[in-house]
Motif scaffolding. Structure first.
Motif, PDB file in Angstrom:
ATOM      1  N   ALA A  54      -4.387  19.163  21.156  1.00 12.69           N
ATOM      2  CA  ALA A  54      -4.856  20.370  20.489  1.00 12.69           C
ATOM      3  C   ALA A  54      -6.209  20.057  19.860  1.00 12.69           C
ATOM      4  O   ALA A  54      -6.372  19.054  19.170  1.00 12.69           O
ATOM      5  CB  ALA A  54      -3.871  20.820  19.425  1.00 12.69           C
ATOM      6  N   TYR A  55      -7.166  20.923  20.133  1.00 12.25           N
ATOM      7  CA  TYR A  55      -8.508  20.844  19.552  1.00 12.25           C
ATOM      8  C   TYR A  55      -8.528  21.839  18.402  1.00 12.25           C
ATOM      9  O   TYR A  55      -8.309  23.039  18.597  1.00 12.25           O
ATOM     10  CB  TYR A  55      -9.539  21.206  20.624  1.00 12.25           C
ATOM     11  CG  TYR A  55     -10.946  21.334  20.106  1.00 12.25           C
ATOM     12  CD1 TYR A  55     -11.784  20.226  20.046  1.00 12.25           C
ATOM     13  CD2 TYR A  55     -11.449  22.568  19.700  1.00 12.25           C
ATOM     14  CE1 TYR A  55     -13.085  20.345  19.582  1.00 12.25           C
ATOM     15  CE2 TYR A  55     -12.744  22.695  19.230  1.00 12.25           C
ATOM     16  CZ  TYR A  55     -13.560  21.582  19.181  1.00 12.25           C
ATOM     17  OH  TYR A  55     -14.842  21.699  18.719  1.00 12.25           O
ATOM     18  N   VAL A  56      -8.764  21.334  17.201  1.00 16.16           N
ATOM     19  CA  VAL A  56      -8.753  22.163  15.996  1.00 16.16           C
ATOM     20  C   VAL A  56     -10.016  21.846  15.207  1.00 16.16           C
ATOM     21  O   VAL A  56     -10.417  20.684  15.125  1.00 16.16           O
ATOM     22  CB  VAL A  56      -7.508  21.846  15.129  1.00 16.16           C
ATOM     23  CG1 VAL A  56      -7.524  22.614  13.820  1.00 16.16           C
ATOM     24  CG2 VAL A  56      -6.222  22.101  15.903  1.00 16.16           C
ATOM     25  N   THR A  57     -10.637  22.855  14.618  1.00 14.26           N
ATOM     26  CA  THR A  57     -11.720  22.605  13.680  1.00 14.26           C
ATOM     27  C   THR A  57     -11.260  23.035  12.290  1.00 14.26           C
ATOM     28  O   THR A  57     -10.468  23.975  12.149  1.00 14.26           O
ATOM     29  CB  THR A  57     -13.023  23.339  14.055  1.00 14.26           C
ATOM     30  OG1 THR A  57     -12.776  24.742  14.115  1.00 14.26           O
ATOM     31  CG2 THR A  57     -13.561  22.845  15.392  1.00 14.26           C
ATOM     32  N   ALA A  58     -11.759  22.319  11.271  1.00 14.74           N
ATOM     33  CA  ALA A  58     -11.350  22.612   9.897  1.00 14.74           C
ATOM     34  C   ALA A  58     -12.471  22.234   8.948  1.00 14.74           C
ATOM     35  O   ALA A  58     -13.295  21.369   9.261  1.00 14.74           O
ATOM     36  CB  ALA A  58     -10.087  21.823   9.543  1.00 14.74           C
TER      37      ALA A  58
END
Length: 102
Positions: free
Chosen positions: A4-8
């Motif tokens: 999973a590619y997530v930005t935060a």
């Protein structure tokens, strides 16, 4: 097996990563600092963010994505699924062993 590619935002990234691993939704989460340029509500923004590369399993992906949405401070967090066609077999076995119920 997917990643999973997530930005935060930087202030939330470490907590999200740790929670996903502690709750056995991800075997590992890599945090990579980045600069993001994006359009939101009609305006272009530039922000510091952190990319989270969350190693999970097919069976665990949906729960991981739901948990990211629960934990994330953004109204619409970036959560994308990358499929992996060729994974080093010992790594794939380790990941499958540590994601999911004990």
């Amino acid at each position: 097996m997917p990643t999973a590619y997530v930005t935060a935002p930087p202030e939330a990234a470490a907590d999200i990563a740790r929670t996903l691993v502690e709750e056995r939704l991800a075997a590992c989460v890599n945090r990579v600092d980045c600069d993001s340029t994006y359009r939101w509500e009609g305006e272009v923004h530039e922000e510091r963010e952190v990319v989270l590369l969350c190693k999970t399993t097919d069976a665990g992906y949906d729960a991981l994505a739901e948990r990211v949405v629960d934990l994330h401070p953004y109204d619409v967090p970036c959560v994308e699924r990358f499929e992996e066609d060729d994974v080093f077999a010992p790594f794939a076995a380790w990941r499958a062993d540590v994601v999911g119920p004990e």
